[in-house]
Design a protein around this motif. Structure first.
Motif, mmCIF file in Angstrom:
data_model
loop_
_atom_site.group_PDB
_atom_site.id
_atom_site.type_symbol
_atom_site.label_atom_id
_atom_site.label_comp_id
_atom_site.label_asym_id
_atom_site.label_seq_id
_atom_site.Cartn_x
_atom_site.Cartn_y
_atom_site.Cartn_z
ATOM 1 N N THR A 1 70.362 18.189 41.053
ATOM 2 C CA THR A 1 69.562 19.341 41.484
ATOM 3 C C THR A 1 68.100 18.972 41.691
ATOM 4 N N ARG A 2 67.702 17.796 41.303
ATOM 5 C CA ARG A 2 66.303 17.380 41.428
ATOM 6 C C ARG A 2 66.171 16.457 42.623
ATOM 7 N N ARG A 3 65.687 17.013 43.711
ATOM 8 C CA ARG A 3 65.663 16.255 44.943
ATOM 9 C C ARG A 3 64.277 16.153 45.563
ATOM 10 N N HIS A 4 63.247 16.583 44.842
ATOM 11 C CA HIS A 4 61.904 16.477 45.399
ATOM 12 C C HIS A 4 61.149 15.379 44.666
ATOM 13 N N ALA A 5 60.606 14.457 45.437
ATOM 14 C CA ALA A 5 59.888 13.326 44.845
ATOM 15 C C ALA A 5 58.557 13.123 45.543
ATOM 16 N N VAL B 1 59.185 12.769 40.059
ATOM 17 C CA VAL B 1 60.304 13.622 40.454
ATOM 18 C C VAL B 1 60.151 14.961 39.741
ATOM 19 N N ASP B 2 60.005 16.024 40.509
ATOM 20 C CA ASP B 2 59.796 17.371 39.962
ATOM 21 C C ASP B 2 58.650 17.395 38.951
ATOM 22 N N GLY B 3 57.583 16.679 39.276
ATOM 23 C CA GLY B 3 56.394 16.684 38.441
ATOM 24 C C GLY B 3 56.406 15.699 37.300
#
Length: 262
Positions: free
Chosen positions: A16-20, A77-79
């Motif tokens: 679910t963690r796809r923002h980098a 990744v996600d902050g």
């Protein structure tokens, strides 16, 4: 190349963690290769990547000071800070290469390349790969390629060679002569000329080398690195080096029996 993995970072990539976000050096005179590799990893693993290039030395230094890190790239990744390229590989569950790890890969590829070259030459010369000359060329090409590995840094090779070679320990210059002699013998054997010169060279260095390796590894039980592919090798002394030397002795004997000393 990489920084210490932040304790707050997840241990494994969650689907679910796809923002980098990646901060990497992209300057006029230097584009960080590890940054490019990390960027490729993120994109190939399905992340939506926010690429933040650091375009000047001042930007790089300021970023390092603000984040308390010593290297770039740095990936978030996600902050949560993941770290550098190697840390990213661990985060993604991928292997991280250990530069000190023992490996036979360089030697395996070298012999594979020698065989491929010999078969190709045989097809070109005789129209078929499976010939007696192909077998000879395989050994000759391997000798030349092994010599080239040593010649990348003759001093390093000669220093490592002194650790176990019996002749080099008695006459130090032999360590620097060895790779040139191996290359010369290999080239002459590939050409099939001046056997009166190539055979004694191969027979001498091969016999001395085989005896030296056997004594160091199987009699004295010493754990050493093999100098066979150069002074920066992580190949352990043993079978590979013994094979190299036995191969040269066998080639010398074969050349005499098949072609004489002409």
């Amino acid at each position: 190349m990489s920084a210490t993995l932040d304790a707050s970072a997840p241990k494994a990539a969650a689907t679910t963690r796809r923002h980098a976000v990646i901060h990497r050096m992209v300057m006029d005179k230097h584009v960080c290769p590890w940054g490019l590799r990390a960027l490729h990893l993120l994109r190939s693993h399905g992340f939506e990547v926010e690429d933040r290039p650091l375009r000047t030395r001042e930007e790089v230094d300021r970023f390092k000071n603000e984040q308390g890190v010593k290297t770039t790239p740095q990936i978030f990744v996600d902050g949560a800070r993941i770290g550098g390229h190697d840390d990213l590989r661990r985060y993604l569950g991928l292997k991280v290469r250990d530069p000190k790890a023992v490996t036979y890969a360089p030697v395996a590829w070298l012999f594979a390349a020698s065989l491929a070259l010999a078969l190709a030459a045989s097809v070109s010369a005789f129209g078929t790969a499976l010939t007696g000359r192909a077998a000879e060329w395989t050994v000759g090409f391997a000798m030349v390629l092994l010599a080239l590995q040593k010649l990348r840094d003759v001093d390093s090779f000669a220093t490592m060679f002194l650790g176990y070679d019996l002749l080099a320990q008695r006459w130090v210059p032999y360590g620097r002569i060895y790779p040139y002699a191996e290359a010369l013998a290999g080239v002459l054997m590939v050409a099939g000329v001046l056997n009166w010169l190539s055979v004694p060279i191969a027979l001498t260095i091969g016999t001395v080398g085989a005896v030296s390796v056997f004594k160091a590894v199987y009699v004295d039980r010493r754990e050493l690195k093999c100098a066979c592919v150069g002074g920066d090798s992580n190949v352990p002394l043993g079978f590979v080096s013994l094979l190299e030397n036995v191969m040269m002795v066998g080639m010398a004997v074969w050349m005499v029996s098949a072609h004489g000393l002409a």
